[in-house]
Design an enzyme around this catalytic site. Structure first.
Site, PDB file in Angstrom:
ATOM      1  N   ASP A   1       0.847  -1.200   0.000  1.00  0.00           N
ATOM      2  CA  ASP A   1       0.000   0.000   0.000  1.00  0.00           C
ATOM      3  C   ASP A   1       0.882   1.250   0.000  1.00  0.00           C
ATOM      4  O   ASP A   1       0.522   2.277  -0.580  1.00  0.00           O
ATOM      5  CB  ASP A   1      -0.905  -0.002   1.241  1.00  0.00           C
TER       6      ASP A   1
ATOM      7  N   CYS B   1      -3.403   5.478  -2.433  1.00  0.00           N
ATOM      8  CA  CYS B   1      -4.010   4.615  -3.437  1.00  0.00           C
ATOM      9  C   CYS B   1      -4.019   5.360  -4.761  1.00  0.00           C
ATOM     10  O   CYS B   1      -4.562   6.469  -4.830  1.00  0.00           O
ATOM     11  CB  CYS B   1      -5.430   4.225  -3.037  1.00  0.00           C
TER      12      CYS B   1
HETATM   13  P1  HMG Z   1      -9.205  -4.985 -16.615  1.00  0.00           P
HETATM   14  O1  HMG Z   1      -8.494  -3.902 -17.384  1.00  0.00           O
HETATM   15  O2  HMG Z   1     -10.690  -4.958 -16.564  1.00  0.00           O
HETATM   16  O3  HMG Z   1      -8.638  -6.409 -17.055  1.00  0.00           O
HETATM   17  O4  HMG Z   1      -8.640  -4.869 -15.135  1.00  0.00           O
HETATM   18  P2  HMG Z   1      -9.357  -7.643 -17.757  1.00  0.00           P
HETATM   19  O5  HMG Z   1      -9.926  -8.545 -16.738  1.00  0.00           O
HETATM   20  O6  HMG Z   1     -10.278  -7.118 -18.840  1.00  0.00           O
HETATM   21  O7  HMG Z   1      -8.118  -8.365 -18.492  1.00  0.00           O
HETATM   22  C1  HMG Z   1      -7.414  -7.669 -19.535  1.00  0.00           C
HETATM   23  C2  HMG Z   1      -6.027  -8.268 -19.722  1.00  0.00           C
HETATM   24  O8  HMG Z   1      -5.252  -8.076 -18.538  1.00  0.00           O
HETATM   25  C3  HMG Z   1      -6.030  -9.773 -19.996  1.00  0.00           C
HETATM   26  O9  HMG Z   1      -4.970 -10.031 -20.915  1.00  0.00           O
HETATM   27  C4  HMG Z   1      -5.692 -10.359 -18.677  1.00  0.00           C
HETATM   28  O10 HMG Z   1      -5.056 -11.604 -18.747  1.00  0.00           O
HETATM   29  C5  HMG Z   1      -4.730  -9.323 -18.089  1.00  0.00           C
HETATM   30  P3  HMG Z   1      -5.251 -10.266 -22.495  1.00  0.00           P
HETATM   31  O11 HMG Z   1      -6.210 -11.418 -22.526  1.00  0.00           O
HETATM   32  O12 HMG Z   1      -5.879  -8.979 -22.979  1.00  0.00           O
HETATM   33  O13 HMG Z   1      -3.896 -10.547 -23.036  1.00  0.00           O
HETATM   34  N1  HMG Z   1      -4.765  -9.367 -16.638  1.00  0.00           N
HETATM   35  C6  HMG Z   1      -3.724  -9.589 -15.830  1.00  0.00           C
HETATM   36  N2  HMG Z   1      -2.411  -9.755 -16.069  1.00  0.00           N
HETATM   37  C7  HMG Z   1      -1.612  -9.961 -15.003  1.00  0.00           C
HETATM   38  N3  HMG Z   1      -2.052 -10.022 -13.725  1.00  0.00           N
HETATM   39  C8  HMG Z   1      -3.355  -9.850 -13.448  1.00  0.00           C
HETATM   40  C9  HMG Z   1      -4.227  -9.616 -14.540  1.00  0.00           C
HETATM   41  N4  HMG Z   1      -5.555  -9.403 -14.596  1.00  0.00           N
HETATM   42  C10 HMG Z   1      -5.865  -9.257 -15.869  1.00  0.00           C
HETATM   43  N5  HMG Z   1      -3.797  -9.922 -12.192  1.00  0.00           N
HETATM   44  C11 HMG Z   1      -8.244  -5.628 -12.919  1.00  0.00           C
HETATM   45  C12 HMG Z   1      -9.253  -5.538 -14.050  1.00  0.00           C
HETATM   46  C13 HMG Z   1      -8.995  -6.086 -11.675  1.00  0.00           C
HETATM   47  C14 HMG Z   1      -7.206  -6.650 -13.313  1.00  0.00           C
HETATM   48  C15 HMG Z   1      -7.590  -4.229 -12.702  1.00  0.00           C
HETATM   49  O14 HMG Z   1      -8.601  -3.302 -12.486  1.00  0.00           O
HETATM   50  C16 HMG Z   1      -6.591  -4.173 -11.583  1.00  0.00           C
HETATM   51  O15 HMG Z   1      -5.547  -4.810 -11.639  1.00  0.00           O
HETATM   52  N6  HMG Z   1      -6.893  -3.354 -10.525  1.00  0.00           N
HETATM   53  C17 HMG Z   1      -6.040  -3.225  -9.353  1.00  0.00           C
HETATM   54  C18 HMG Z   1      -5.947  -1.785  -8.915  1.00  0.00           C
HETATM   55  C19 HMG Z   1      -5.129  -1.681  -7.644  1.00  0.00           C
HETATM   56  O16 HMG Z   1      -4.233  -2.470  -7.390  1.00  0.00           O
HETATM   57  N7  HMG Z   1      -5.438  -0.650  -6.804  1.00  0.00           N
HETATM   58  C20 HMG Z   1      -4.751  -0.402  -5.567  1.00  0.00           C
HETATM   59  C21 HMG Z   1      -5.061  -1.399  -4.495  1.00  0.00           C
HETATM   60  S1  HMG Z   1      -6.599  -1.126  -3.634  1.00  0.00           S
HETATM   61  C22 HMG Z   1      -6.141  -0.200  -2.222  1.00  0.00           C
HETATM   62  O17 HMG Z   1      -5.059   0.340  -2.201  1.00  0.00           O
HETATM   63  C23 HMG Z   1      -7.060  -0.143  -1.041  1.00  0.00           C
HETATM   64  C24 HMG Z   1      -6.585  -0.979   0.155  1.00  0.00           C
HETATM   65  O18 HMG Z   1      -5.305  -0.560   0.604  1.00  0.00           O
HETATM   66  C25 HMG Z   1      -7.568  -0.887   1.322  1.00  0.00           C
HETATM   67  C26 HMG Z   1      -7.954   0.548   1.722  1.00  0.00           C
HETATM   68  O19 HMG Z   1      -7.070   1.422   1.830  1.00  0.00           O
HETATM   69  O20 HMG Z   1      -9.141   0.747   1.956  1.00  0.00           O
HETATM   70  C27 HMG Z   1      -6.488  -2.479  -0.227  1.00  0.00           C
HETATM   71 MG    MG Z   2      -4.973   1.238   1.878  1.00  0.00          MG
END
Ligand code: HMG
Ligand code: MG
Length: 313
Positions: A20, A244
């Site tokens: 994070d 984030c």
């Molecule tokens: P998307 O663009 O909708 O992806 O993202 P998709 O499902 O349409 O897939 C598109 C392509 O990406 C595909 O490849 C997948 O295989 C690939 P293609 O078939 O086109 O060749 N792909 C991946 N490749 C590697 N690793 C993966 C992966 N997934 C898909 N895991 C997705 C949807 C959920 C993946 C995207 O939105 C994402 O990764 N989001 C994460 C954002 C993030 O990390 N945000 C920060 C964390 S949250 C936070 O900080 C809050 C927290 O701390 C708690 C709080 O503070 O409250 C936890």
């Molecule tokens: Mg957080």
């Protein structure tokens, strides 16, 4: 020392700094700095370190080296190495990299869910279901987050019934633990009591953790309120790193050294060496050429013999 009445005798600190904390840094953090950070935290006695994220690298380029980080860290026995995983593609990568624990991350609000996961709240839960099933089948521990559990930058205050509803849906996935996230750091202790009471009533059998960002300087007071409600798992990030990339108003996390100092003062065990932790807070802040934001790291000061010099740019 006696433990303050009505609070747990031991608290687990769930360290989120390498994930994070670093995910929001604009400067590129070299892989070896990430590895050294995880190793230093484990050596300081942190029982769980959220080391990285197996999210889509295009979404969080800073953590695109997740496999290389996991391959290079020194695995200490007794330490759990965790990572964020949103979907089956991420789970396959995480299991291949040898994580002990994954975290799926839902949202209490529709706007953040779409911005962070490109999915509605319901679609995100559907995405997590096969992930949690497969993780359990592989004997990997599963944590869940509910982000925006106290307020949302687009939707404003979030009603506790809405938080309890998504907490129920997440818990139904079969989680080992659910962490309630104040992603943008707006909660105060009264909010903590209100939201935790509603969530606990909805999911009495699920272990709860709290995850506070410190935007309004309330995070430590919020932890104190949560302890009084029996919460014994607290998320924190060394040096107060954090934020984030999909919520601009999310500032740093509660600093690990600040919460360890509080718990030590209350006679609550954490197993963490505060001196080594403060050294690490200074060391990682030096990598960015700045001082730690945490009060405890500043009060105890830079460890003697430490050199300054930024490795990240
Ligand atoms: P998307 O663009 O909708 O992806 O993202 P998709 O499902 O349409 O897939 C598109 C392509 O990406 C595909 O490849 C997948 O295989 C690939 P293609 O078939 O086109 O060749 N792909 C991946 N490749 C590697 N690793 C993966 C992966 N997934 C898909 N895991 C997705 C949807 C959920 C993946 C995207 O939105 C994402 O990764 N989001 C994460 C954002 C993030 O990390 N945000 C920060 C964390 S949250 C936070 O900080 C809050 C927290 O701390 C708690 C709080 O503070 O409250 C936890
Ligand atoms: Mg957080």
């Amino acid at each position: 020392m006696t433990v303050s009445e009505g609070v747990p005798a031991r608290v687990t600190i769930y360290e989120v700094g390498p994930r994070d904390g670093l995910q929001n840094e604009r400067q590129t953090v070299p892989t070896q700095v990430k590895v050294a950070l995880v190793d230093r935290l484990a050596a300081a006695g942190l029982p769980v370190v959220e080391a990285t994220s197996f999210v889509r690298p295009e979404w969080v380029p800073q953590l695109g080296d997740a496999e290389r980080v996991m391959a290079a860290i020194e695995r200490r026995s007794g330490v759990h190495y965790a990572a964020l995983v949103p979907n089956l593609a991420g789970l396959e990568r995480a299991i291949g990299a040898g994580v002990d624990e994954i975290a799926v991350f839902g949202s209490a609000t529709e706007t953040f869910s779409r911005r962070n996961l490109n999915r509605s709240v319901g679609e995100a839960v559907e995405m997590f279901a096969p992930v949690t099933d497969a993780a359990r089948a592989a004997s990997v521990r599963v944590r869940g987050y509910v982000s925006m559990a106290f307020g949302d930058p687009w939707e404003g205050p979030v009603p506790e019934g809405q938080v309890a509803g998504i907490a129920r849906r997440m818990a139904d996935l079969g989680l080992d633990e659910l962490s309630l996230g104040d992603t943008i750091g707006v909660a105060t202790p009264g909010d903590v009591e209100r939201v935790l009471s509603a969530v606990r009533a909805a999911i009495p059998d699920t272990r709860l953790a709290v995850h506070f960002h410190d935007t309004f300087g309330q995070a430590l007071a919020n932890v104190h309120a949560a302890l009084r409600l029996g919460i014994d798992t607290v998320d924190a990030a060394v040096g107060g790193l954090g934020g984030c990339p999909y919520a601009a108003s999310a500032t740093g996390n509660l600093a690990t050294e600040d919460v360890v100092y509080l718990l030590r003062g209350m006679g609550i065990e954490t197993g963490i060496d505060l001196g080594r932790l403060v050294d690490t807070a200074w060391w990682i802040s030096d990598q960015f050429g700045r001082e730690p934001v945490s009060s405890v790291a500043r009060a105890l000061g830079r460890p003697s013999g430490a050199t300054t010099g930024a490795a990240c740019r």
